[in-house]
Design an enzyme around this catalytic site. Structure first.
Site, PDB file in Angstrom:
ATOM      1  NE  ARG A   1      52.940   0.698 -29.331  1.00 19.98           N
ATOM      2  CZ  ARG A   1      53.533  -0.323 -29.951  1.00 19.98           C
ATOM      3  NH1 ARG A   1      54.818  -0.255 -30.279  1.00 19.98           N
ATOM      4  NH2 ARG A   1      52.856  -1.409 -30.242  1.00 19.98           N
TER       5      ARG A   1
ATOM      6  NE  ARG B   1      58.916  -2.543 -33.622  1.00 19.82           N
ATOM      7  CZ  ARG B   1      59.794  -3.501 -33.442  1.00 19.82           C
ATOM      8  NH1 ARG B   1      61.085  -3.314 -33.702  1.00 19.82           N
ATOM      9  NH2 ARG B   1      59.440  -4.677 -32.990  1.00 19.82           N
ATOM     10  N   GLY B   2      59.177  -1.836 -30.098  1.00 22.46           N
ATOM     11  CA  GLY B   2      59.903  -2.887 -29.374  1.00 22.46           C
ATOM     12  C   GLY B   2      60.068  -2.416 -27.932  1.00 22.46           C
ATOM     13  CB  ALA B   3      59.222  -4.045 -24.718  1.00 16.91           C
TER      14      ALA B   3
ATOM     15  CG  ASP C   1      55.755  -6.055 -26.188  1.00 20.63           C
ATOM     16  OD1 ASP C   1      55.695  -7.087 -26.890  1.00 20.63           O
ATOM     17  OD2 ASP C   1      56.198  -4.971 -26.602  1.00 20.63           O
TER      18      ASP C   1
ATOM     19  CE  LYS D   1      53.423  -6.629 -32.273  1.00 14.77           C
ATOM     20  NZ  LYS D   1      52.537  -5.463 -32.078  1.00 14.77           N
TER      21      LYS D   1
HETATM   22  O1  MRU Z   1      54.259  -3.449 -31.526  1.00 15.58           O
HETATM   23  P1  MRU Z   1      55.746  -3.634 -31.412  1.00 15.58           P
HETATM   24  O2  MRU Z   1      56.444  -3.709 -32.718  1.00 15.58           O
HETATM   25  O3  MRU Z   1      56.357  -2.624 -30.467  1.00 15.58           O
HETATM   26  O4  MRU Z   1      55.866  -5.059 -30.717  1.00 15.58           O
HETATM   27  C1  MRU Z   1      57.143  -5.587 -30.474  1.00 15.58           C
HETATM   28  C2  MRU Z   1      57.102  -6.939 -29.903  1.00 15.58           C
HETATM   29  O5  MRU Z   1      56.062  -7.510 -29.647  1.00 15.58           O
HETATM   30  C3  MRU Z   1      58.423  -7.538 -29.536  1.00 15.58           C
HETATM   31  O6  MRU Z   1      58.419  -8.931 -29.726  1.00 15.58           O
HETATM   32  C4  MRU Z   1      58.660  -7.232 -28.054  1.00 15.58           C
HETATM   33  O7  MRU Z   1      58.626  -5.852 -27.838  1.00 15.58           O
HETATM   34  C5  MRU Z   1      59.931  -7.754 -27.571  1.00 15.58           C
HETATM   35  S1  MRU Z   1      61.216  -6.809 -28.235  1.00 15.58           S
HETATM   36  C6  MRU Z   1      62.697  -7.066 -27.697  1.00 15.58           C
END
Ligand code: MRU
Length: 368
Positions: free
Chosen positions: A90, A53-55, A243, A254
């Protein structure tokens, strides 16, 4: 970044050349498990289940997912099917669409026989480019931390962050954490307030885990604590990831990020957002009104998972039977609450003119 002294990325091509390894983030912080992805459907499941996960990491995984899908079907229809399967995983992180469009553009130009090797090569490059971009953000964000350190001789720079925008959310280094790791490595005394980040607790489980492994002093706080800390001068700077950043500089991240930005604004605490260029979406003019917000399963709100005193991983229910729950996974912070955007090309004002001047090529692709 290192795990018990050994360098890891969050995702990599395995030695067999045609499968992909990834750290299973659903098992952290209590178990370190590597998952092996062998086909496109497994890559899609890994994104959907938040094993990754994480963009930026979602983007890199999708790129490898397209490559893995080429093992089974290298036709034009095979490319389109893999694209559709992966894009549906997603909705909010725009890096997913960016990576899939890049892979489709590269693959469509080639004869089917050349597509498998080319797909893995481009996915490897996307992963390497992510690391280089994050290192750029580290260098560009470092002066913000150095300036605070200079104002507090011998003192500690206190940074607040939300969710996990660390190396686990990218391929390496992280976005929000990149300047933090660099400052720490350069000997600046730095301490991170880690929002636990309900409902999935990416701060408590992932950010705390990776900061701890790198030796960065940190404290996990309940999500509601930031405002109090800011009122009492205990936060010098907030840095979060994102994201998707709209053309007008609105920042989607988030759920709960917006509340931290409001508290920072009220208390005069600088609020920065770190983003790699694939996170900019010039097709969205107004982030608050237009960015799609993922709604996830209510189970993430009604239940929590953790380790019991005797070492078992267990999930327990924390709401009454039958109480409805809501699980909006992201919110959007208006540009007016953002002090600056830390990018690989410098720290920018959060507005269309600054984003367009720094990343003209991204406007061109958005118009296609
Ligand atoms: O739902 P997630 O865990 O994928 O959300 C991640 C976030 O909101 C991060 O802050 C965002 O992707 C930036 S990551 C470098």
């Amino acid at each position: 970044m290192k795990v018990d002294g050994k360098h890891f990325r969050s995702i990599w091509r395995e030695k067999d050349g045609f499968s992909v390894g990834a750290i299973d983030q659903c098992r952290l912080p209590h178990e370190f498990v590597v998952a092996r992805l062998t086909n496109g459907a497994e890559a899609a499941d890994a994104i959907r289940s938040m094993l990754v996960r994480g963009a930026p990491l979602i983007g890199a995984t999708a790129a490898y997912g397209m490559a893995l899908a080429m093992k089974d079907d290298r036709s034009n229809q095979g490319i389109d099917r893999a694209y559709q399967m992966l894009i549906a995983t997603r909705p909010t992180a725009i890096n997913l669409k960016w990576a899939l469009e890049e892979m489709r553009r590269v693959l469509r130009k080639l004869a089917p026989s050349a597509r498998l090797d080319a797909a893995f090569a481009r996915a490897d490059d996307i992963a390497d480019e992510d690391v280089a971009i994050n290192q750029g953000m580290a260098s560009n964000g470092l002066p913000l931390i150095e300036a605070i350190a200079a104002r507090k001789p011998g003192g500690v720079v206190n940074v607040l962050t939300h969710c996990n925008a660390g190396w686990l959310a990218t391929v390496d280094w992280g976005t929000a954490t990149a300047p933090i790791y660099l400052a720490h490595d350069r000997g600046i005394k730095i301490h991170v307030w880690v929002d636990e980040t309900r409902p999935r607790n990416q701060g408590a489980s992932l950010t705390a885990w990776e900061l701890g492994h790198h030796g960065v002093p940190h404290t996990v706080i309940p999500d509601n604590t930031g405002g109090h800390l800011m009122q009492h001068g205990m936060v010098d700077l907030a840095i979060v990831g994102t994201d998707r950043v709209a053309a007008n500089g609105d920042v989607c991240n988030k759920i709960g990020t917006y509340l931290k930005a409001l508290a920072a604004h009220d208390n005069g605490v600088p609020f920065y957002v770190a983003l790699p260029s694939p996170t900019i979406d010039f097709t969205v003019a107004d982030g608050v009104m237009q960015i799609p917000i993922e709604q996830r399963s209510g189970d993430e709100v009604s239940h929590v998972t953790g380790r019991t005193a005797n070492g078992r991983i267990e999930t327990v229910q924390i709401v009454p039977d039958g109480s409805p729950v809501a699980n909006y996974a992201f919110d959007v912070t208006p540009a007016r609450l953002v002090s600056g955007l830390i990018t690989e090309r410098g720290v920018l004002k959060p507005d269309r003119a600054s984003l367009a001047a720094a990343f003209p090529e991204r406007i061109a692709t958005a118009a296609e």
